[in-house]
Scaffold this motif. Structure first.
Motif, PDB file in Angstrom:
ATOM      1  N   ASP A 125      55.331   3.961  31.788  1.00  0.00           N
ATOM      2  CA  ASP A 125      53.791   3.760  31.783  1.00  0.00           C
ATOM      3  C   ASP A 125      53.313   3.976  33.354  1.00  0.00           C
ATOM      4  OD1 ASP A 125      51.414   3.282  31.053  1.00  0.00           O
ATOM      5  OD2 ASP A 125      51.451   1.128  31.785  1.00  0.00           O
ATOM      6  N   ARG A 126      53.752   5.276  34.059  1.00  0.00           N
ATOM      7  CA  ARG A 126      53.241   5.460  35.271  1.00  0.00           C
ATOM      8  C   ARG A 126      52.035   6.538  35.055  1.00  0.00           C
ATOM      9  NH1 ARG A 126      54.778   2.427  39.118  1.00  0.00           N
ATOM     10  NH2 ARG A 126      54.500   4.159  40.805  1.00  0.00           N
ATOM     11  N   HIS A 127      50.864   6.335  35.581  1.00  0.00           N
ATOM     12  CA  HIS A 127      49.506   7.207  35.221  1.00  0.00           C
ATOM     13  C   HIS A 127      49.214   7.922  36.550  1.00  0.00           C
ATOM     14  CE1 HIS A 127      47.746   5.413  31.571  1.00  0.00           C
ATOM     15  NE2 HIS A 127      49.099   4.833  31.593  1.00  0.00           N
ATOM     16  N   TYR A 128      48.316   9.106  36.168  1.00  0.00           N
ATOM     17  CA  TYR A 128      47.974   9.927  37.659  1.00  0.00           C
ATOM     18  C   TYR A 128      46.512  10.078  37.082  1.00  0.00           C
ATOM     19  CZ  TYR A 128      47.773  13.925  34.257  1.00  0.00           C
ATOM     20  OH  TYR A 128      47.498  14.694  33.113  1.00  0.00           O
ATOM     21  N   VAL A 129      45.748  10.725  38.196  1.00  0.00           N
ATOM     22  CA  VAL A 129      44.355  10.959  37.850  1.00  0.00           C
ATOM     23  C   VAL A 129      44.359  12.438  38.873  1.00  0.00           C
ATOM     24  CG1 VAL A 129      43.274   8.864  37.661  1.00  0.00           C
ATOM     25  CG2 VAL A 129      43.741   9.817  39.828  1.00  0.00           C
ATOM     26  N   ILE A 130      43.423  13.422  38.461  1.00  0.00           N
ATOM     27  CA  ILE A 130      43.102  14.493  39.104  1.00  0.00           C
ATOM     28  C   ILE A 130      41.687  14.277  39.390  1.00  0.00           C
ATOM     29  CG2 ILE A 130      42.946  16.863  38.856  1.00  0.00           C
ATOM     30  CD1 ILE A 130      45.117  17.033  37.040  1.00  0.00           C
ATOM     31  N   VAL A 131      41.393  14.479  40.636  1.00  0.00           N
ATOM     32  CA  VAL A 131      39.653  14.527  41.207  1.00  0.00           C
ATOM     33  C   VAL A 131      39.426  15.404  42.161  1.00  0.00           C
ATOM     34  CG1 VAL A 131      38.641  13.029  42.794  1.00  0.00           C
ATOM     35  CG2 VAL A 131      40.375  11.786  41.558  1.00  0.00           C
ATOM     36  N   GLU A 132      38.155  15.858  41.667  1.00  0.00           N
ATOM     37  CA  GLU A 132      37.433  16.973  42.490  1.00  0.00           C
ATOM     38  C   GLU A 132      36.857  16.206  43.629  1.00  0.00           C
ATOM     39  OE1 GLU A 132      36.530  20.453  39.308  1.00  0.00           O
ATOM     40  OE2 GLU A 132      35.097  18.960  39.222  1.00  0.00           O
ATOM     41  N   ALA A 133      37.372  16.567  44.924  1.00  0.00           N
ATOM     42  CA  ALA A 133      36.764  15.837  46.095  1.00  0.00           C
ATOM     43  C   ALA A 133      35.510  16.303  46.622  1.00  0.00           C
ATOM     44  CB  ALA A 133      37.991  15.643  46.987  1.00  0.00           C
ATOM     45  N   VAL A 134      35.070  15.491  47.407  1.00  0.00           N
ATOM     46  CA  VAL A 134      33.750  15.948  48.476  1.00  0.00           C
ATOM     47  C   VAL A 134      34.264  16.848  49.312  1.00  0.00           C
ATOM     48  CG1 VAL A 134      32.390  13.891  47.643  1.00  0.00           C
ATOM     49  CG2 VAL A 134      33.905  13.913  49.663  1.00  0.00           C
ATOM     50  N   ASP A 135      35.468  16.819  49.728  1.00  0.00           N
ATOM     51  CA  ASP A 135      35.934  18.003  50.614  1.00  0.00           C
ATOM     52  C   ASP A 135      36.185  19.405  50.077  1.00  0.00           C
ATOM     53  OD1 ASP A 135      38.224  17.776  49.381  1.00  0.00           O
ATOM     54  OD2 ASP A 135      39.451  17.092  51.019  1.00  0.00           O
ATOM     55  N   GLY A 136      35.753  19.649  48.920  1.00  0.00           N
ATOM     56  CA  GLY A 136      35.996  21.036  48.166  1.00  0.00           C
ATOM     57  C   GLY A 136      37.357  21.351  47.485  1.00  0.00           C
ATOM     58  N   ASP A 286      30.984  22.277  52.120  1.00  0.00           N
ATOM     59  CA  ASP A 286      29.941  23.410  51.296  1.00  0.00           C
ATOM     60  C   ASP A 286      30.822  24.246  50.587  1.00  0.00           C
ATOM     61  OD1 ASP A 286      27.568  24.438  50.412  1.00  0.00           O
ATOM     62  OD2 ASP A 286      27.586  25.823  52.213  1.00  0.00           O
ATOM     63  N   ALA A 287      31.336  23.447  49.472  1.00  0.00           N
ATOM     64  CA  ALA A 287      32.284  23.941  48.779  1.00  0.00           C
ATOM     65  C   ALA A 287      32.841  23.166  47.482  1.00  0.00           C
ATOM     66  CB  ALA A 287      33.698  24.494  49.152  1.00  0.00           C
ATOM     67  N   GLY A 288      32.909  23.639  46.394  1.00  0.00           N
ATOM     68  CA  GLY A 288      33.308  22.852  45.105  1.00  0.00           C
ATOM     69  C   GLY A 288      32.294  21.649  44.956  1.00  0.00           C
ATOM     70  N   PHE A 289      32.977  20.440  44.535  1.00  0.00           N
ATOM     71  CA  PHE A 289      32.520  19.215  44.336  1.00  0.00           C
ATOM     72  C   PHE A 289      31.307  19.000  45.539  1.00  0.00           C
ATOM     73  CE2 PHE A 289      31.834  14.660  43.637  1.00  0.00           C
ATOM     74  CZ  PHE A 289      31.231  14.724  42.524  1.00  0.00           C
ATOM     75  N   GLY A 290      31.977  19.013  46.840  1.00  0.00           N
ATOM     76  CA  GLY A 290      31.006  18.807  47.851  1.00  0.00           C
ATOM     77  C   GLY A 290      29.884  19.500  47.974  1.00  0.00           C
ATOM     78  N   ARG A 291      29.492  20.729  47.311  1.00  0.00           N
ATOM     79  CA  ARG A 291      28.386  21.514  47.387  1.00  0.00           C
ATOM     80  C   ARG A 291      27.557  20.944  46.353  1.00  0.00           C
ATOM     81  NH1 ARG A 291      29.837  27.617  46.846  1.00  0.00           N
ATOM     82  NH2 ARG A 291      30.250  27.306  49.083  1.00  0.00           N
ATOM     83  N   GLU A 292      27.985  20.508  45.303  1.00  0.00           N
ATOM     84  CA  GLU A 292      27.487  19.969  44.150  1.00  0.00           C
ATOM     85  C   GLU A 292      26.651  18.484  44.586  1.00  0.00           C
ATOM     86  OE1 GLU A 292      29.246  19.713  40.321  1.00  0.00           O
ATOM     87  OE2 GLU A 292      30.669  21.137  40.837  1.00  0.00           O
ATOM     88  N   VAL A 293      27.480  17.882  45.631  1.00  0.00           N
ATOM     89  CA  VAL A 293      26.889  16.529  45.783  1.00  0.00           C
ATOM     90  C   VAL A 293      25.626  16.896  46.840  1.00  0.00           C
ATOM     91  CG1 VAL A 293      27.017  14.757  47.258  1.00  0.00           C
ATOM     92  CG2 VAL A 293      28.796  15.328  45.484  1.00  0.00           C
ATOM     93  N   ARG A 294      25.933  17.870  47.585  1.00  0.00           N
ATOM     94  CA  ARG A 294      24.761  18.409  48.607  1.00  0.00           C
ATOM     95  C   ARG A 294      23.545  18.517  47.957  1.00  0.00           C
ATOM     96  NH1 ARG A 294      26.615  21.976  53.632  1.00  0.00           N
ATOM     97  NH2 ARG A 294      28.243  20.185  54.650  1.00  0.00           N
ATOM     98  N   ALA A 295      23.633  19.383  46.731  1.00  0.00           N
ATOM     99  CA  ALA A 295      22.514  19.797  45.770  1.00  0.00           C
ATOM    100  C   ALA A 295      21.830  18.644  45.260  1.00  0.00           C
ATOM    101  CB  ALA A 295      22.944  20.862  44.722  1.00  0.00           C
ATOM    102  N   ALA A 296      22.695  17.588  44.636  1.00  0.00           N
ATOM    103  CA  ALA A 296      22.289  16.589  43.998  1.00  0.00           C
ATOM    104  C   ALA A 296      21.448  15.703  44.910  1.00  0.00           C
ATOM    105  CB  ALA A 296      23.325  15.749  43.381  1.00  0.00           C
ATOM    106  N   GLN A 297      21.951  15.504  46.283  1.00  0.00           N
ATOM    107  CA  GLN A 297      21.042  14.790  47.230  1.00  0.00           C
ATOM    108  C   GLN A 297      19.861  15.243  47.433  1.00  0.00           C
ATOM    109  OE1 GLN A 297      23.946  14.434  50.742  1.00  0.00           O
ATOM    110  NE2 GLN A 297      25.040  12.672  49.815  1.00  0.00           N
ATOM    111  N   ALA A 298      19.629  16.648  47.677  1.00  0.00           N
ATOM    112  CA  ALA A 298      18.426  17.428  47.829  1.00  0.00           C
ATOM    113  C   ALA A 298      17.574  16.966  46.539  1.00  0.00           C
ATOM    114  CB  ALA A 298      18.652  18.759  47.874  1.00  0.00           C
ATOM    115  N   ALA A 299      18.066  17.079  45.321  1.00  0.00           N
ATOM    116  CA  ALA A 299      17.044  16.739  44.234  1.00  0.00           C
ATOM    117  C   ALA A 299      16.921  15.335  44.216  1.00  0.00           C
ATOM    118  CB  ALA A 299      17.951  17.037  42.952  1.00  0.00           C
ATOM    119  N   ARG A 300      17.789  14.481  44.630  1.00  0.00           N
ATOM    120  CA  ARG A 300      17.533  13.082  44.481  1.00  0.00           C
ATOM    121  C   ARG A 300      16.503  12.628  45.566  1.00  0.00           C
ATOM    122  NH1 ARG A 300      17.466   8.694  41.363  1.00  0.00           N
ATOM    123  NH2 ARG A 300      17.699   6.858  42.117  1.00  0.00           N
TER     124      ARG A 300
END
Length: 420
Positions: A125-136, A286-300
């Motif tokens: 019962d060992r689990h894992y996660v895959i995460v797209e991080a803010v460092d791209g 400024d790559a991957g999920f980090g770039r998406e967060v930057r864009a979301a911050q600007a919209a917010r």
């Protein structure tokens, strides 16, 4: 994800001499075909840096070869798992942007979007996660036993961090108090031992003992609420902590149950808002999920300006004082109104220093964070959720609301479990 050792490696090991040299040509060799397979395997190990040639027919194997090969097999499984997750999302990240999260070697938590959770070892019962991080980058992280980690919505924004382990100051204090009280720990004995301590502070020690009793069963609590503390208590703590770290090597915090796209215009306090006003916000690549967060911050920011919760001054965004509290209360009152219609009871907002008593009904998911619904005789209220509440749903609950949090007691007994 363990891999069996290959037959060719077993054959090589059976041919080793006492000094660790591999003999390929000998009178008792099983045949030319077997020798050819063995030779090919040794050359492969040589290319991997796991074997060194000595002469024409001798090799020396690297120390710990079997463990090294097993770890390489596990890493190969991890890479294939990540590739399948990316293929499902039609993403092809660079090899350098895929990594395995090592909590012991990481100097900061892993923050990003959860794209997959699965079983790395079904039997254990060992689990894992895959995460797209803010460092791209995209990370694979082992999270331990599935029962130790609650459900996490897909695309939720999470923080994965190393868990501390070992004896804590609270454990040493328990031993000190018990030593002065005939081997028993009680809140009254604690307050007598340390007159400067508050009852709320002493209750955190009871919570620690309650956790050890519930999980390991190595500590006893009498009917009068006192705890028997044995001379080897700190050794029990070390064993308890080692088991906890093995079952749950990381701590996972859900920063936002909603997806990033939904956070830009929601009328509630969001993870983006907390990052915008933070003294030390999380660095974004400024790559991957980090770039998406930057864009979301600007919209917010634009949404906050339109709501008159922020304004532009000299090329910078200035946020209104109390912005987070305003957004939290907006959502609280909106959700409370919906719940009032649903359960047919009026909502009563809880103030600081107010005593709260009632029945813990359920958890309420909100953008600003989970809340507990507490039902009283004539109304209901909502208070910030604590994980310990999960196993007390349906029970009586009482506590005092404070700006720094609340101290909760469950059930009707004075000496029952409590959490600060």
């Amino acid at each position: 994800m363990s891999k069996p050792i290959s037959p060719s490696l077993n054959a090589i090991r059976s041919a080793t001499t006492g000094c660790g040299l591999i003999i390929l040509v000998s009178s008792n060799a099983p045949g030319a075909l077997h020798q050819s397979i063995r030779l090919g395997r040794l050359k492969k190990l040589e290319r991997l840096g796991l074997a060194t040639r000595h002469g024409a027919a001798h090799w020396r194997l690297a120390p710990g070869l079997a463990d090294t090969l097993r770890h390489m097999g596990e890493r190969g499984d991890i890479i294939r798992t990540m590739q399948r997750a990316h293929a499902a999302r039609e993403i092809v990240p660079a090899w350098g942007d895929q990594a395995i999260f090592d909590p012991a070697a990481s100097d900061r938590p892993l923050v990003g979007r959860l794209i997959e959770r699965g079983l790395s070892d079904e039997h254990a019962d060992r689990h894992y996660v895959i995460v797209e991080a803010v460092d791209g980058r995209t990370y694979y992280a082992e999270i331990g036993k599935g029962e130790a980690v609650g459900s996490i919505p897909e695309n939720a924004i999470v923080q994965v961090s190393a868990r501390g382990s070992g004896v804590r100051p609270v454990d040493r204090t328990i031993v000190e108090v018990a030593a002065m009280n005939d081997g028993r720990y009680t809140i009254d004995a604690h307050l007598k031992h340390d007159p400067a301590a508050s009852e709320r502070f002493a209750e955190t020690h009871v919570r620690r003992l309650e956790a050890m009793r519930r999980i390991s069963g190595t500590i006893d609590r009498d009917v009068d609420g006192s705890w028997a503390i044995t001379p080897d208590h700190l050794e029990k703590v070390e064993i308890f902590e080692a088991r906890q770290l093995r079952d749950r090597p990381v701590a996972i915090e859900i920063l936002s149950a909603g997806s990033l796209e939904k956070l830009t215009t929601v009328d509630a306090a969001t993870w983006i808002d907390r990052e915008l006003v933070a003294d030390a916000p999380i660095p974004l690549r400024d790559a991957g999920f980090g770039r998406e967060v930057r864009a979301a911050q600007a919209a917010r920011r634009q949404w906050l300006i339109a709501e008159q919760l922020a304004e532009e001054q000299g090329g910078h965004t200035v946020y209104r004082r109390g912005m987070l509290a305003t957004l939290q209360r907006r959502e609280l009152l909106r959700v409370a109104g919906q719940l009032s219609d649903e359960i047919g009871m009026p909502f009563a907002e809880t103030k600081s220093q107010q005593v709260v008593r009632g029945r813990l009904v359920r958890v309420v998911e909100m953008t600003s964070g989970r809340h507990a619904l507490i039902e009283r005789s004539r109304d209901f209220t909502l208070v910030p959720w604590r994980p310990v509440m999960e196993r007390h749903i349906g029970m009586s609950i009482s506590g005092v609301m404070r700006d720094s949090g609340a101290s909760w007691s469950f059930g009707r007994q004075r000496s029952g479990p409590s959490v600060a």
